[in-house]
Design a protein around this motif. Structure first.
Motif, PDB file in Angstrom:
ATOM      1  N   ILE A 252     -21.835  10.860 -11.548  1.00 42.88           N
ATOM      2  CA  ILE A 252     -20.504  10.410 -11.956  1.00 42.88           C
ATOM      3  C   ILE A 252     -19.939   9.524 -10.848  1.00 42.88           C
ATOM      4  O   ILE A 252     -19.596   9.999  -9.755  1.00 42.88           O
ATOM      5  N   ASN A 253     -19.833   8.244 -11.114  1.00 37.13           N
ATOM      6  CA  ASN A 253     -19.358   7.271 -10.133  1.00 37.13           C
ATOM      7  C   ASN A 253     -17.827   7.324 -10.037  1.00 37.13           C
ATOM      8  O   ASN A 253     -17.165   7.960 -10.857  1.00 37.13           O
ATOM      9  N   THR A 254     -17.274   6.631  -9.059  1.00 34.82           N
ATOM     10  CA  THR A 254     -15.824   6.614  -8.864  1.00 34.82           C
ATOM     11  C   THR A 254     -15.350   5.213  -8.514  1.00 34.82           C
ATOM     12  O   THR A 254     -15.950   4.556  -7.658  1.00 34.82           O
ATOM     13  N   ILE A 255     -14.284   4.755  -9.177  1.00 38.18           N
ATOM     14  CA  ILE A 255     -13.627   3.493  -8.829  1.00 38.18           C
ATOM     15  C   ILE A 255     -12.139   3.774  -8.720  1.00 38.18           C
ATOM     16  O   ILE A 255     -11.504   4.226  -9.675  1.00 38.18           O
ATOM     17  N   MET A 256     -11.570   3.514  -7.561  1.00 34.74           N
ATOM     18  CA  MET A 256     -10.177   3.844  -7.269  1.00 34.74           C
ATOM     19  C   MET A 256      -9.255   2.649  -7.504  1.00 34.74           C
ATOM     20  O   MET A 256      -9.480   1.566  -6.964  1.00 34.74           O
ATOM     21  N   ARG A 257      -8.217   2.869  -8.301  1.00 33.03           N
ATOM     22  CA  ARG A 257      -7.198   1.845  -8.513  1.00 33.03           C
ATOM     23  C   ARG A 257      -6.132   1.961  -7.431  1.00 33.03           C
ATOM     24  O   ARG A 257      -5.638   3.052  -7.144  1.00 33.03           O
ATOM     25  N   VAL A 258      -5.774   0.827  -6.828  1.00 33.01           N
ATOM     26  CA  VAL A 258      -4.783   0.785  -5.757  1.00 33.01           C
ATOM     27  C   VAL A 258      -3.611  -0.071  -6.212  1.00 33.01           C
ATOM     28  O   VAL A 258      -3.715  -1.300  -6.295  1.00 33.01           O
ATOM     29  N   ASN A 259      -2.498   0.566  -6.536  1.00 31.48           N
ATOM     30  CA  ASN A 259      -1.281  -0.154  -6.897  1.00 31.48           C
ATOM     31  C   ASN A 259      -0.497  -0.476  -5.632  1.00 31.48           C
ATOM     32  O   ASN A 259      -0.244   0.416  -4.805  1.00 31.48           O
ATOM     33  N   ILE A 260      -0.103  -1.722  -5.485  1.00 32.81           N
ATOM     34  CA  ILE A 260       0.638  -2.145  -4.293  1.00 32.81           C
ATOM     35  C   ILE A 260       2.119  -2.209  -4.623  1.00 32.81           C
ATOM     36  O   ILE A 260       2.534  -2.959  -5.519  1.00 32.81           O
ATOM     37  N   VAL A 261       2.914  -1.433  -3.926  1.00 34.26           N
ATOM     38  CA  VAL A 261       4.362  -1.492  -4.077  1.00 34.26           C
ATOM     39  C   VAL A 261       4.862  -2.809  -3.487  1.00 34.26           C
ATOM     40  O   VAL A 261       4.420  -3.228  -2.407  1.00 34.26           O
ATOM     41  N   GLN A 262       5.754  -3.475  -4.208  1.00 36.87           N
ATOM     42  CA  GLN A 262       6.251  -4.782  -3.773  1.00 36.87           C
ATOM     43  C   GLN A 262       6.785  -4.712  -2.347  1.00 36.87           C
ATOM     44  O   GLN A 262       7.539  -3.817  -1.984  1.00 36.87           O
ATOM     45  N   GLY A 263       6.368  -5.686  -1.534  1.00 37.49           N
ATOM     46  CA  GLY A 263       6.828  -5.773  -0.154  1.00 37.49           C
ATOM     47  C   GLY A 263       5.941  -5.066   0.852  1.00 37.49           C
ATOM     48  O   GLY A 263       6.182  -5.165   2.058  1.00 37.49           O
ATOM     49  N   THR A 264       4.910  -4.358   0.388  1.00 42.37           N
ATOM     50  CA  THR A 264       4.021  -3.645   1.302  1.00 42.37           C
ATOM     51  C   THR A 264       3.131  -4.636   2.051  1.00 42.37           C
ATOM     52  O   THR A 264       2.465  -5.463   1.421  1.00 42.37           O
ATOM     53  N   PRO A 265       3.092  -4.582   3.384  1.00 42.74           N
ATOM     54  CA  PRO A 265       2.198  -5.474   4.133  1.00 42.74           C
ATOM     55  C   PRO A 265       0.746  -5.244   3.738  1.00 42.74           C
ATOM     56  O   PRO A 265       0.314  -4.100   3.562  1.00 42.74           O
ATOM     57  N   LEU A 266      -0.011  -6.325   3.586  1.00 43.65           N
ATOM     58  CA  LEU A 266      -1.394  -6.183   3.149  1.00 43.65           C
ATOM     59  C   LEU A 266      -2.262  -5.464   4.175  1.00 43.65           C
ATOM     60  O   LEU A 266      -3.264  -4.833   3.814  1.00 43.65           O
ATOM     61  N   GLY A 267      -1.867  -5.535   5.429  1.00 44.19           N
ATOM     62  CA  GLY A 267      -2.589  -4.768   6.436  1.00 44.19           C
ATOM     63  C   GLY A 267      -2.504  -3.274   6.160  1.00 44.19           C
ATOM     64  O   GLY A 267      -3.475  -2.533   6.377  1.00 44.19           O
ATOM     65  N   GLN A 268      -1.369  -2.835   5.662  1.00 46.53           N
ATOM     66  CA  GLN A 268      -1.201  -1.435   5.305  1.00 46.53           C
ATOM     67  C   GLN A 268      -2.067  -1.065   4.098  1.00 46.53           C
ATOM     68  O   GLN A 268      -2.612   0.034   4.018  1.00 46.53           O
ATOM     69  N   VAL A 269      -2.192  -1.996   3.165  1.00 47.72           N
ATOM     70  CA  VAL A 269      -3.052  -1.783   2.006  1.00 47.72           C
ATOM     71  C   VAL A 269      -4.509  -1.648   2.452  1.00 47.72           C
ATOM     72  O   VAL A 269      -5.230  -0.742   2.028  1.00 47.72           O
ATOM     73  N   ALA A 270      -4.939  -2.552   3.344  1.00 49.84           N
ATOM     74  CA  ALA A 270      -6.317  -2.500   3.840  1.00 49.84           C
ATOM     75  C   ALA A 270      -6.574  -1.202   4.590  1.00 49.84           C
ATOM     76  O   ALA A 270      -7.638  -0.584   4.433  1.00 49.84           O
ATOM     77  N   ASP A 271      -5.603  -0.763   5.391  1.00 48.36           N
ATOM     78  CA  ASP A 271      -5.761   0.487   6.128  1.00 48.36           C
ATOM     79  C   ASP A 271      -5.897   1.668   5.168  1.00 48.36           C
ATOM     80  O   ASP A 271      -6.708   2.578   5.404  1.00 48.36           O
ATOM     81  N   ALA A 272      -5.102   1.649   4.080  1.00 47.66           N
ATOM     82  CA  ALA A 272      -5.172   2.741   3.103  1.00 47.66           C
ATOM     83  C   ALA A 272      -6.539   2.773   2.426  1.00 47.66           C
ATOM     84  O   ALA A 272      -7.134   3.848   2.249  1.00 47.66           O
ATOM     85  N   ILE A 273      -7.046   1.613   2.042  1.00 49.88           N
ATOM     86  CA  ILE A 273      -8.364   1.548   1.394  1.00 49.88           C
ATOM     87  C   ILE A 273      -9.448   2.078   2.331  1.00 49.88           C
ATOM     88  O   ILE A 273     -10.298   2.894   1.939  1.00 49.88           O
ATOM     89  N   GLU A 274      -9.413   1.641   3.581  1.00 49.71           N
ATOM     90  CA  GLU A 274     -10.432   2.071   4.526  1.00 49.71           C
ATOM     91  C   GLU A 274     -10.323   3.562   4.819  1.00 49.71           C
ATOM     92  O   GLU A 274     -11.342   4.257   4.975  1.00 49.71           O
ATOM     93  N   SER A 275      -9.101   4.091   4.865  1.00 51.04           N
ATOM     94  CA  SER A 275      -8.899   5.512   5.103  1.00 51.04           C
ATOM     95  C   SER A 275      -9.428   6.352   3.945  1.00 51.04           C
ATOM     96  O   SER A 275     -10.101   7.368   4.138  1.00 51.04           O
ATOM     97  N   ILE A 276      -9.127   5.913   2.717  1.00 47.48           N
ATOM     98  CA  ILE A 276      -9.619   6.635   1.539  1.00 47.48           C
ATOM     99  C   ILE A 276     -11.143   6.592   1.495  1.00 47.48           C
ATOM    100  O   ILE A 276     -11.800   7.602   1.224  1.00 47.48           O
ATOM    101  N   ALA A 277     -11.714   5.426   1.767  1.00 42.40           N
ATOM    102  CA  ALA A 277     -13.167   5.289   1.749  1.00 42.40           C
ATOM    103  C   ALA A 277     -13.823   6.205   2.778  1.00 42.40           C
ATOM    104  O   ALA A 277     -14.828   6.866   2.500  1.00 42.40           O
ATOM    105  N   ASP A 278     -13.233   6.265   3.957  1.00 39.46           N
ATOM    106  CA  ASP A 278     -13.795   7.078   5.029  1.00 39.46           C
ATOM    107  C   ASP A 278     -13.716   8.566   4.697  1.00 39.46           C
ATOM    108  O   ASP A 278     -14.657   9.319   4.952  1.00 39.46           O
ATOM    109  N   ARG A 279     -12.605   8.986   4.089  1.00 35.47           N
ATOM    110  CA  ARG A 279     -12.397  10.419   3.812  1.00 35.47           C
ATOM    111  C   ARG A 279     -13.119  10.875   2.554  1.00 35.47           C
ATOM    112  O   ARG A 279     -13.645  11.984   2.507  1.00 35.47           O
ATOM    113  N   THR A 280     -13.151  10.056   1.520  1.00 37.34           N
ATOM    114  CA  THR A 280     -13.682  10.491   0.225  1.00 37.34           C
ATOM    115  C   THR A 280     -15.056   9.916  -0.083  1.00 37.34           C
ATOM    116  O   THR A 280     -15.720  10.390  -1.003  1.00 37.34           O
TER     117      THR A 280
END
Length: 312
Positions: A252-280
């Motif tokens: 069973i594969n997994t693809i995570m949807r990442v909704n970006i709240v308006q005004g969120t710095p993209l660096g924060q988005v990248a950090d969240a993706i990398e953190s989720i990838a590392d943990r899960t």
């Protein structure tokens, strides 16, 4: 834990996908879908996606996600997801094409199978059909269907699609879906059928994923909602349900949807993706920002996120 997307202790090679212009401001520029798809693929996107909103009720019984009584203005305008995916399929060569998610039970099974088969054929077998039961009672009322039976209808729909995609002739007789014996010679490129991904947070949805889905479509919102403990707990339930059904959870594969709240710095988005990838160990993410004003801004987002995360 049977996330199949990586092995703990090893670096996760992350793939990034993006939403096609189907919603809100971008839906008004749907004529540029081919351009967006082509440029996103050339930039290194791994996948391109649509969601699904049939309409937004003026006086909804429940709000977005089944919570409260408000539906965001972004949901008021939505282009046809099947047409958008078909255009993207014709404009690209290798990028995968998915839905996260289609409100599958509101569609007649034969029409749903035909539309998805056509997209899979046009794309040469690149379709990732993702389904959910939705949260809008009005969308079911608009299709003359019982909202309270949506889960049972989804189960029968999956059975009916399996037959329509693998048998000719095909027929199905259930409590909620009735398909007379019919010729069904047109089949998808992917055999025996395209991989079915399912989204949802309820125990019933997670059970359905574990027992019969090829993939899971969770989601998070940056920065408001990134809970890896919950993601891991939900995946543990899916794995348990898969084991109960004599299935290998790692299938069973997994693809995570990442909704970006308006005004969120993209660096924060990248950090969240990398953190989720590392943990899960999830390695495939779909990035969505419904607040973008136009296609040019959407293409800038593609380039910026790929530069920060690495892309494919």
């Amino acid at each position: 834990m049977a996330f199949p997307d990586g092995t703990p202790g090893q670096e996760v090679l992350v793939e990034i996908g993006f939403v096609l212009p189907y919603l809100h401001n971008l839906a008004h520029q749907v004529a540029r879908t081919a351009e967006f798809a082509h440029e996103a693929e050339r930039a290194g996107a791994a996948s391109l996606w649509v969601g699904d909103r049939n309409f937004a009720a003026v006086h909804p019984k429940s709000g977005a996600g089944g919570r409260g009584n408000a539906i965001p203005v972004e949901y008021r305008t939505a282009a046809d997801p099947f047409v958008v995916l078909g255009v993207a399929a014709a404009a690209t060569e290798s990028v995968r094409l998915g839905s996260h998610v289609l409100i599958a039970p509101v569609y007649p099974p034969v029409h749903l199978a035909r539309s998805l088969t056509t997209i899979d054929l046009i794309s040469g077998g690149r379709l990732i059909p993702g389904f959910g039961v939705g949260w809008s009672a009005e969308e079911y009322e608009g299709a003359n269907l019982d909202f309270s039976k949506r889960g049972a209808r989804m189960d029968e729909l999956l059975d009916a699609l399996e037959l329509l995609w693998t048998q000719d002739p095909a027929e199905y007789h259930g409590e909620h879906i009735e398909l007379p014996l019919q010729h069904a010679p047109l089949k998808p490129v992917q055999r025996p059928r395209p991989p079915i991904y399912i989204g949802g947070l309820s125990e019933r949805a997670l059970r359905r994923i574990g027992r019969r889905a090829d993939g899971w479509l969770p989601m998070c919102s940056v920065p408001a909602f990134v809970d890896t403990d919950m993601m891991l707990a939900q995946r543990a339930l899916i794995d348990g349900f898969a084991t109960e059904a004599d299935r290998d959870p790692s299938d069973i594969n997994t693809i995570m949807r990442v909704n970006i709240v308006q005004g969120t710095p993209l660096g924060q988005v990248a950090d969240a993706i990398e953190s989720i990838a590392d943990r899960t160990r999830i390695n495939h993410f779909m990035v969505e920002s419904t607040s973008l004003p136009d296609i040019d801004a959407a293409l800038e987002l593609v380039a910026a996120v790929l530069a920060l995360v690495g892309g494919e």
